[in-house]
Design a protein around this motif. Structure first.
Motif, PDB file in Angstrom:
ATOM      1  N   GLY A  28       0.793  -1.219   0.000  1.00  0.00           N
ATOM      2  CA  GLY A  28       0.000   0.000   0.000  1.00  0.00           C
ATOM      3  C   GLY A  28       0.825   1.268   0.000  1.00  0.00           C
ATOM      4  O   GLY A  28       2.058   1.237  -0.022  1.00  0.00           O
ATOM      5  N   HIS A  40      -6.762   0.061   3.471  1.00  0.00           N
ATOM      6  CA  HIS A  40      -6.343  -1.313   3.779  1.00  0.00           C
ATOM      7  C   HIS A  40      -5.772  -1.306   5.192  1.00  0.00           C
ATOM      8  O   HIS A  40      -4.770  -0.627   5.461  1.00  0.00           O
ATOM      9  CB  HIS A  40      -5.268  -1.715   2.746  1.00  0.00           C
ATOM     10  CG  HIS A  40      -4.830  -3.145   2.827  1.00  0.00           C
ATOM     11  ND1 HIS A  40      -4.491  -3.864   1.702  1.00  0.00           N
ATOM     12  CD2 HIS A  40      -4.657  -3.987   3.875  1.00  0.00           C
ATOM     13  CE1 HIS A  40      -4.127  -5.091   2.055  1.00  0.00           C
ATOM     14  NE2 HIS A  40      -4.219  -5.188   3.371  1.00  0.00           N
ATOM     15  N   THR A  98      -4.431   0.327  -0.826  1.00  0.00           N
ATOM     16  CA  THR A  98      -3.938  -0.601  -1.852  1.00  0.00           C
ATOM     17  C   THR A  98      -4.897  -0.606  -3.042  1.00  0.00           C
ATOM     18  O   THR A  98      -5.963   0.010  -2.999  1.00  0.00           O
ATOM     19  CB  THR A  98      -3.832  -2.043  -1.296  1.00  0.00           C
ATOM     20  OG1 THR A  98      -5.081  -2.406  -0.708  1.00  0.00           O
ATOM     21  CG2 THR A  98      -2.719  -2.173  -0.258  1.00  0.00           C
TER      22      THR A  98
END
Ligand code: IP8
Length: 247
Positions: free
Chosen positions: A67, A142, A148
């Motif tokens: 991410g 996330h 992400t």
């Protein structure tokens, strides 16, 4: 209820960043218009990124598991996907299809296990109101990883589960899953059936290409079809063109 994914590679020129395949998108929109005119209702459309989103995600090192905590990076990917979404909506609206956007970044997240949580009350209510909700691969928050990528295929799987889809269709650049001789595989019931023929995607694709699609579809109760643009209309009219995925 039908969940239809328009592959990003179908509606964009995947070799050139942020370039639409205008003709292909028009054809897809024509097929959707024709199906709705023929009485198909309760249609949810999801589109992938193709040359929108994937390059941006790749530049920032963002994947479905890696991410970012930078808003600029997240918005770079999200913005590209919203641009493509706007193109898709406008082609549908031109044909009097009541298409409206649903942006996953504003509605979905991944939990501590990385599993997608996608509330669908909004999509369901839009369907009841006669709209055609149009979702897209996107960024999502996330747990523990910032934000992400969520792929269109993941969204298709989750929508199909939550909304109890009767039919799932993935419109791809190929007429189905191809075997070693480039013939369309008629039916896949287990990943092992095709494991040795599903290589990595050629162009930049942070979400895994055909292998990931087949895996995600195999997890679903409902039968799914993977087919090319030529077969989109026949799929929407109730046939099962291309490859049928049914575990
Ligand atoms: O093309 C992912 O959607 P996909 C889009 O369905 C992004 O894998 C944000 C890279």
């Amino acid at each position: 209820m039908i969940v239809l994914k328009l592959g990003g590679s179908v509606i964009t020129d995947k070799e050139r960043p942020e370039t639409l395949d205008g003709e292909a998108l028009e054809r897809a929109a024509d097929a959707i218009e024709a199906a709705l005119a023929d009485g198909v209702d309760d249609l949810v459309v999801v589109h992938g990124g193709g040359s929108f989103g994937h390059h941006n995600a790749s530049e920032h090192g963002i994947t479905t598991t890696e991410g970012t905590h930078e808003a600029g990076a997240a918005l770079d990917v999200h913005g590209a996907m919203k641009t493509l979404n706007q193109f898709v909506l406008s082609r549908l609206l031109e044909r009097d299809v009541d298409a409206v956007p649903v942006h996953p970044f504003s509605t979905a997240h991944r939990d501590d296990d990385g599993d997608l949580v996608l509330p669908t009350g909004q999509v369901d209510t839009l369907l009841e109101g006669g709209f055609v909700p149009v979702l897209h691969g996107d960024m999502i928050s996330h747990a523990g990883a910032g934000a992400t990528v969520v792929s269109g295929d993941e969204l298709v799987a989750e929508l199909a589960r939550s909304l109890d889809a009767k039919r799932i269709g993935l419109c791809s650049t190929v007429p189905g899953v191809l075997d070693a001789d480039d013939a369309v595989v008629d039916r896949i019931t287990a990943y092992e059936d095709v494991a040795d023929v599903l290589g990595a995607s050629d162009a930049t694709d942070v979400t895994g290409g055909m292998a990931a699609k087949v895996r995600a579809l195999l997890e679903l109760e409902a039968e799914a079809s993977i087919f090319g643009l030529d077969d989109l209309e026949s799929f929407l009219e109730g046939e099962s063109p291309g490859t049928t995925i049914d575990r």
